[in-house]
Write a protein that holds these residues in place. Structure first.
Motif, PDB file in Angstrom:
ATOM      1  N   UNK A   1       1.024  -1.383   0.197  1.00  0.00           N
ATOM      2  CA  UNK A   1       0.099   0.086   0.330  1.00  0.00           C
ATOM      3  C   UNK A   1       0.622   1.179  -0.002  1.00  0.00           C
ATOM      4  N   UNK A   2       0.742   2.473  -1.293  1.00  0.00           N
ATOM      5  CA  UNK A   2       1.425   3.438  -1.343  1.00  0.00           C
ATOM      6  C   UNK A   2       0.470   4.013  -0.806  1.00  0.00           C
ATOM      7  N   UNK A   3       0.894   4.817   0.665  1.00  0.00           N
ATOM      8  CA  UNK A   3       0.289   5.985   1.042  1.00  0.00           C
ATOM      9  C   UNK A   3       0.531   7.232   0.978  1.00  0.00           C
ATOM     10  N   UNK A   4      -0.735   7.869   0.987  1.00  0.00           N
ATOM     11  CA  UNK A   4      -0.619   9.981   1.522  1.00  0.00           C
ATOM     12  C   UNK A   4      -1.595  10.164   2.234  1.00  0.00           C
ATOM     13  N   UNK A   5      -0.911  11.753   3.127  1.00  0.00           N
ATOM     14  CA  UNK A   5      -1.567  12.419   3.731  1.00  0.00           C
ATOM     15  C   UNK A   5      -2.868  12.348   3.224  1.00  0.00           C
ATOM     16  N   UNK A   6      -4.576  12.120   3.396  1.00  0.00           N
ATOM     17  CA  UNK A   6      -5.694  12.187   3.188  1.00  0.00           C
ATOM     18  C   UNK A   6      -5.748  13.511   3.208  1.00  0.00           C
ATOM     19  N   UNK A   7      -7.102  13.821   2.159  1.00  0.00           N
ATOM     20  CA  UNK A   7      -7.641  15.969   2.676  1.00  0.00           C
ATOM     21  C   UNK A   7      -9.285  15.355   2.953  1.00  0.00           C
ATOM     22  N   UNK A   8      -9.273  17.132   2.916  1.00  0.00           N
ATOM     23  CA  UNK A   8     -10.613  17.221   2.629  1.00  0.00           C
ATOM     24  C   UNK A   8     -10.865  17.319   1.107  1.00  0.00           C
ATOM     25  N   UNK A   9     -11.845  16.688   0.834  1.00  0.00           N
ATOM     26  CA  UNK A   9     -12.176  16.650  -0.983  1.00  0.00           C
ATOM     27  C   UNK A   9     -12.654  17.966  -1.486  1.00  0.00           C
ATOM     28  N   UNK A  10     -12.933  19.369  -0.701  1.00  0.00           N
ATOM     29  CA  UNK A  10     -13.059  20.426  -1.158  1.00  0.00           C
ATOM     30  C   UNK A  10     -11.207  21.213  -1.314  1.00  0.00           C
ATOM     31  N   UNK A  11     -10.469  20.583  -1.095  1.00  0.00           N
ATOM     32  CA  UNK A  11      -9.329  21.485  -1.653  1.00  0.00           C
ATOM     33  C   UNK A  11      -8.590  20.231  -2.479  1.00  0.00           C
ATOM     34  N   UNK A  12      -8.983  19.118  -2.467  1.00  0.00           N
ATOM     35  CA  UNK A  12      -8.198  18.938  -4.133  1.00  0.00           C
ATOM     36  C   UNK A  12      -9.401  19.220  -4.179  1.00  0.00           C
ATOM     37  N   UNK A  13     -10.002  19.529  -4.664  1.00  0.00           N
ATOM     38  CA  UNK A  13     -11.249  19.860  -6.198  1.00  0.00           C
ATOM     39  C   UNK A  13     -11.016  20.958  -6.662  1.00  0.00           C
ATOM     40  N   UNK A  14      -9.839  21.906  -5.705  1.00  0.00           N
ATOM     41  CA  UNK A  14      -8.960  23.124  -6.136  1.00  0.00           C
ATOM     42  C   UNK A  14      -8.220  23.169  -7.017  1.00  0.00           C
ATOM     43  N   UNK A  15      -7.167  21.394  -6.408  1.00  0.00           N
ATOM     44  CA  UNK A  15      -5.476  21.681  -7.117  1.00  0.00           C
ATOM     45  C   UNK A  15      -6.263  19.174  -6.991  1.00  0.00           C
ATOM     46  N   UNK A  16      -6.095  19.831  -8.484  1.00  0.00           N
ATOM     47  CA  UNK A  16      -6.473  17.518  -8.893  1.00  0.00           C
ATOM     48  C   UNK A  16      -5.306  17.473  -8.837  1.00  0.00           C
ATOM     49  N   UNK A  17      -3.902  18.541  -9.595  1.00  0.00           N
ATOM     50  CA  UNK A  17      -2.704  18.141  -9.822  1.00  0.00           C
ATOM     51  C   UNK A  17      -1.432  17.691  -8.907  1.00  0.00           C
TER      52      UNK A  17
END
Length: 192
Positions: free
Chosen positions: A60-76
């Motif tokens: 399992x290659x993991x990364x810190x989860x974030x609120x979905x709203x943050x990523x909607x603004x920065x999908x890259x």
């Protein structure tokens, strides 16, 4: 994440210091020495499993989860993390069906956080007959809370609750290859 860059640039501008230059290292998620350093940690960790199961251990290659709203603004940002995970898996020699990208360390707020979390994956691994798991954070570079507690304690407990033997890669910390990667990032940034 652009918010950090904007904050740093604003602080720099507010200093009004002649002769002070600001150069920010941005996207280095595919820096070859970095990818190789993590891939080697994955290979080293897999080598510690018994030989008869080593080739079947899911990673399992993991990364810190974030609120979905943050990523909607920065999908890259998430795309870069997924690219990093795929490049590490390839360098480590992992077949596509042997690894997956997932999240960890979601916050305790009512908003929706990115999934799947590694806690969600453990029952799926058990159902698939897996008895071992290796967690490899691709976003965290050194030992800290999200490694030493969220993974080493929390993920271990979740794996063991499902009868799965848990392991994680050693963090990069002061890996010579990782230091070489950082030096290359600085040199590239200064050359721009």
């Amino acid at each position: 994440m652009s918010g950090y860059i904007k904050t740093l640039q604003q602080a720099y501008e507010n200093l009004h210091q002649d002769g002070l230059q600001l150069k920010i290292s941005t996207d280095w998620h595919l820096q070859p020495f970095f990818l190789q350093a993590v891939a080697e940690r994955v290979q080293q960790a897999l080598a510690r499993f018994p030989e008869d199961v080593r080739d079947q251990v899911p990673v399992l290659l993991t990364a810190h989860s974030m609120p979905k709203r943050v990523i909607e603004n920065e999908p890259d940002y998430i795309d870069h993390l997924k690219e990093t995970a795929a490049a590490i898996a390839k360098r480590a020699g992992l077949a596509d069906d042997r690894w997956m990208f997932c999240y960890q360390s979601a916050g305790h707020t009512p908003e929706e956080w990115l999934k799947p979390d590694f806690a969600d994956v453990m029952p799926e691994l058990k159902e698939a007959g897996k008895q071992h798991v290796l967690i490899a954070p691709v976003q965290f570079l050194a030992d800290h809370l999200e490694i030493l507690y969220d993974i080493e304690v929390g993920a271990r407990e979740q794996a063991e609750e499902h009868g799965i033997q848990f392991a994680r890669i050693e963090s990069l910390n002061t890996s010579p290859l990782f230091i070489k990667a950082l030096a290359a990032v600085v040199k590239d940034t200064l050359a721009q």
